[in-house]
Design a protein around this motif. Structure first.
Motif, PDB file in Angstrom:
ATOM      1  N   LYS A 194      81.176  73.077 -16.665  1.00  0.00           N
ATOM      2  CA  LYS A 194      82.195  72.036 -16.525  1.00  0.00           C
ATOM      3  C   LYS A 194      83.425  72.575 -15.801  1.00  0.00           C
ATOM      4  O   LYS A 194      84.037  71.881 -14.984  1.00  0.00           O
ATOM      5  N   LYS A 195      83.792  73.810 -16.091  1.00  0.00           N
ATOM      6  CA  LYS A 195      84.919  74.439 -15.396  1.00  0.00           C
ATOM      7  C   LYS A 195      84.607  74.599 -13.905  1.00  0.00           C
ATOM      8  O   LYS A 195      85.466  74.353 -13.053  1.00  0.00           O
TER       9      LYS A 195
ATOM     10  N   LYS B 154      84.858  71.396 -12.104  1.00  0.00           N
ATOM     11  CA  LYS B 154      86.278  71.086 -11.919  1.00  0.00           C
ATOM     12  C   LYS B 154      86.824  71.825 -10.695  1.00  0.00           C
ATOM     13  O   LYS B 154      87.587  71.270  -9.894  1.00  0.00           O
ATOM     14  N   ILE B 155      86.421  73.098 -10.549  1.00  0.00           N
ATOM     15  CA  ILE B 155      86.848  73.891  -9.390  1.00  0.00           C
ATOM     16  C   ILE B 155      86.271  73.301  -8.106  1.00  0.00           C
ATOM     17  O   ILE B 155      86.971  73.165  -7.096  1.00  0.00           O
TER      18      ILE B 155
ATOM     19  N   ALA C  87      90.939  72.010 -10.495  1.00  0.00           N
ATOM     20  CA  ALA C  87      91.267  73.107 -11.411  1.00  0.00           C
ATOM     21  C   ALA C  87      92.665  73.662 -11.156  1.00  0.00           C
ATOM     22  O   ALA C  87      93.260  73.476 -10.084  1.00  0.00           O
ATOM     23  N   GLU C  88      93.170  74.351 -12.175  1.00  0.00           N
ATOM     24  CA  GLU C  88      94.462  75.028 -12.082  1.00  0.00           C
ATOM     25  C   GLU C  88      94.270  76.504 -12.432  1.00  0.00           C
ATOM     26  O   GLU C  88      93.199  76.921 -12.865  1.00  0.00           O
TER      27      GLU C  88
ATOM     28  N   THR D   1      95.196  78.166 -14.899  1.00  0.00           N
ATOM     29  CA  THR D   1      94.799  78.375 -16.296  1.00  0.00           C
ATOM     30  C   THR D   1      93.285  78.254 -16.479  1.00  0.00           C
ATOM     31  O   THR D   1      92.707  78.889 -17.361  1.00  0.00           O
ATOM     32  N   ASP D   2      92.651  77.433 -15.640  1.00  0.00           N
ATOM     33  CA  ASP D   2      91.193  77.300 -15.725  1.00  0.00           C
ATOM     34  C   ASP D   2      90.500  78.605 -15.359  1.00  0.00           C
ATOM     35  O   ASP D   2      89.500  78.981 -15.984  1.00  0.00           O
TER      36      ASP D   2
ATOM     37  N   GLU E 143      90.835  80.927 -18.278  1.00  0.00           N
ATOM     38  CA  GLU E 143      89.925  80.536 -19.360  1.00  0.00           C
ATOM     39  C   GLU E 143      88.488  80.914 -19.036  1.00  0.00           C
ATOM     40  O   GLU E 143      87.726  81.307 -19.928  1.00  0.00           O
ATOM     41  N   ILE E 144      88.098  80.801 -17.774  1.00  0.00           N
ATOM     42  CA  ILE E 144      86.744  81.219 -17.376  1.00  0.00           C
ATOM     43  C   ILE E 144      86.544  82.698 -17.682  1.00  0.00           C
ATOM     44  O   ILE E 144      85.500  83.106 -18.218  1.00  0.00           O
TER      45      ILE E 144
END
Length: 607
Positions: free
Chosen positions: A520-521, A524-525, A530-531, A533-534, A537-538
């Motif tokens: 999901k991350k 988003k990328i 994505a930002e 912070t993503d 978190e990855i």
């Protein structure tokens, strides 16, 4: 009173499931009821086994069951066009079966043909280098009743390179039984000592010392011991074992016999991945030749007490079965889930008996070492890694295929050898391996030093990294995928993440849930949503998955993503929301689709 019927041994379950799947194209509820009764197990347990494996179906999969490879090398070949061609010719989408049950379309992960993409399996017969035109011709012939085996491709071995003559270990002429004959003058202990001194280590990627494993097994006293050849070559991008089994099946069997002699085993299994079903007859024919020449059976080569025989056990599509405890579970007729290692297989393995599990390349190396003599073998390679290594090469290079190289070759030299086209990222060791960049090109392919993550990840500057890592060798299980500068790397990482979501056995939360969240991350990328912070978190989630997963699949599932973030940060950062004003998820057709539907309905009413 009738004597209760003895239940069938669970080791025969997989074979029975395969017989039904191939005959009826699915396993019905009635089949399940009968099978559960015969094996005296619950239907719930049986359904858990059936649904664990990708190639067992609960609904009709079509008389011609088509599996199209969707791994990244295929995706970067003609995958999209070939996929559309199949759908156009059959009038169905992937995941569906035609109304007449004649054809079924499915996607699957790597099928061991990465050097000949785009590829597919039709009733487990291989079709390589597919194009839309080829697809049309194939479907037309199948509709006329042609058997897939009559029109399938014969996969090429594509052996591109071997070292100078006196340094070739694998890809040279083979005389069956030549090494076995030498066992008349070598005791089991002496054979183990030869293997130990050769520094031969597991060639599937784990690199556990082979001689040490054999020694442990020999010391465990038991009335029965087993040799298992792990031919479940499921790592995307790897196909070296396919070539070995196709070109030199006897060498593998001879290696198994020598392992049996060393540890005192009498029974062997070749766990062959379903994707290599087309090799089964060839291997079985070679086994029969070995029996006739007394290279298998009782009192092999006239050596008292040397009794050993082999049979093939088919997998059914589960990457995790490459892990040795999962493989054991599968042979025993259970879900191929890795177990906690209270005991190692050399202590309690198959049926709780001491068991040796080695992969194809490892077992093939043993007869070669004995034949060429230990002294000659030790002159090849490096101090830590002796001999040669087989590498499966695919991607953006002029010469994809198999390379037998001497350990110690520089990565930049190897890239030149394969005619890599402007190499940017190397996916080294498959989806469970690591990403290499130009900062790694001065490293050598060897095992002089194990890759220490605390060393790898403490350098942010590429120059410092290159200086530090140049002395650290690259150990490979065999997969080598090249991506040039024109490739968008985010889809590569998405494909890797999707693979591990599909292949996770699901038994532990870090792997099951963590990899799903990572997909999901990455989505988003890919959409530029994505930002920063993503990305952080990855990294955090990937580390947690590595540290807390139950087995090797989970522990290695985020290797590529972590090393990709380290070495190609700009590939991720250019997709961040702050760096882009383009919303890739916005599609005008989707936005107005509801409106168009409503207008069409209104017009139909008024008409």
């Amino acid at each position: 009173m009738a004597t209760p019927k003895t239940p069938l041994p669970k080791s025969s379950l997989m074979g029975i499931l395969w017989d039904i799947q191939k005959k009826r194209r699915f396993i019905s509820s009635d089949d399940m009821t009968k099978i559960a009764k015969e094996f005296k197990i619950s239907r719930t347990e049986l359904e858990g086994i059936i649904t664990f494996y990708h190639f067992f179906h609960r609904t009709h999969a079509g008389n011609f069951t088509i599996y199209l490879n969707n791994s990244i090398i295929s995706k970067q070949s003609d995958f999209s066009a070939v996929k559309k061609a199949f759908e156009k010719e059959l009038g169905i989408s992937f995941g569906e079966t035609t109304e007449d049950k004649m054809f079924g379309l499915f996607e699957t992960s790597c099928i061991g043909l990465s050097d000949q993409e785009t590829s597919a399996l039709i009733n487990f017969q291989p079709f390589t280098n597919l194009t839309p035109l080829k697809v049309k011709k194939i479907i037309d012939q199948l509709k006329l009743g042609t058997n897939p085996s009559e029109i399938c491709s014969v996969p090429k071995n594509n052996i591109r390179y071997v070292p100078e003559k006196d340094k070739v270990v694998f890809m040279k002429p083979y005389v069956p039984g030549e090494a076995l004959r030498k066992l008349k003058k070598i005791s089991p202990d002496q054979l183990i000592e030869i293997v130990k001194k050769s520094k031969l280590a597991g060639r599937g990627g784990a690199f556990f010392p082979t001689g040490m494993k054999w020694e442990f097994c020999k010391k465990n006293v038991a009335d029965q011991k087993y040799i298992v050849c792990n031919a479940d070559e499921g790592e995307p991008g790897t196909f070296k074992d396919r070539v070995l089994m196709n070109k030199l099946p006897g060498l593998m069997i001879e290696g198994m016999s020598m392992a049996a002699y060393a540890v005192g085993a009498t029974k062997g299994y070749i766990y062959l991945r379903a994707e290599y079903f087309y090799l089964k007859d060839k291997i079985e024919a070679e086994i029969e030749k070995f029996r006739k020449r007394n290279f298998l059976g009782d009192t092999i080569m006239g050596i008292p007490g040397f009794d050993f025989d082999v049979e093939i056990h088919m997998g059914a599509g589960a990457y995790v079965c490459g892990e040795e405890t999962a493989l054991i579970s599968s042979i025993e007729g259970r879900r191929g889930e890795p177990s906690t290692k209270e005991y190692f297989p050399v202590e309690k393995g198959l049926y709780d008996k001491p068991t040796i599990i080695n992969n194809v390349e490892t077992l093939c190396a043993v007869p070669r070492i004995v034949n060429m003599s230990l002294d000659k073998y030790l002159k090849i390679g490096t101090d830590a890694t002796k001999g040669t290594k087989l590498l499966s090469v695919s991607g953006d290079c002029g010469k994809p295929g198999i390379y037998e190289i001497e350990w110690g070759m520089k990565l930049k030299q190897f890239l030149k050898l394969i005619e890599a086209e402007d190499p940017y990222m190397i996916l080294f060791n498959g989806y469970a391996g690591e990403c290499l960049s130009s900062a790694d090109f001065d490293r050598e392919i060897s095992g002089e030093n194990l890759l220490a993550e605390h060393v790898q990840f403490q350098w942010d500057d590429p120059i410092q990294y290159a200086r530090k890592m140049s002395a650290i060798g690259l150990r490979s299980g065999g997969s080598f995928m090249v991506f040039n500068k024109d490739r968008d790397l985010i889809p590569v990482f998405e494909n890797i993440s999707d693979f591990f979501v599909a292949e996770s056995c699901g038994i532990c939360a870090p792997c099951r849930t963590g990899n799903f969240l990572l997909t999901k991350k990455l989505q988003k990328i890919a959409l530029c949503h994505a930002e920063e912070t993503d990305l952080e978190e990855i990294k955090q989630w990937s580390t947690i998955i590595k540290q807390s997963s139950r087995c090797g699949l989970g522990k290695t599932s985020t290797n590529c993503l972590l090393t990709g973030l380290l070495k190609f940060p700009n590939e991720f950062k250019k997709c961040l929301l702050a760096q882009s004003d383009f919303n890739k998820s916005f599609e005008s057709e989707n936005v107005v689709s509801d409106y168009d539907t409503i207008i069409n309905e209104i017009e139909q009413v008024h008409e």
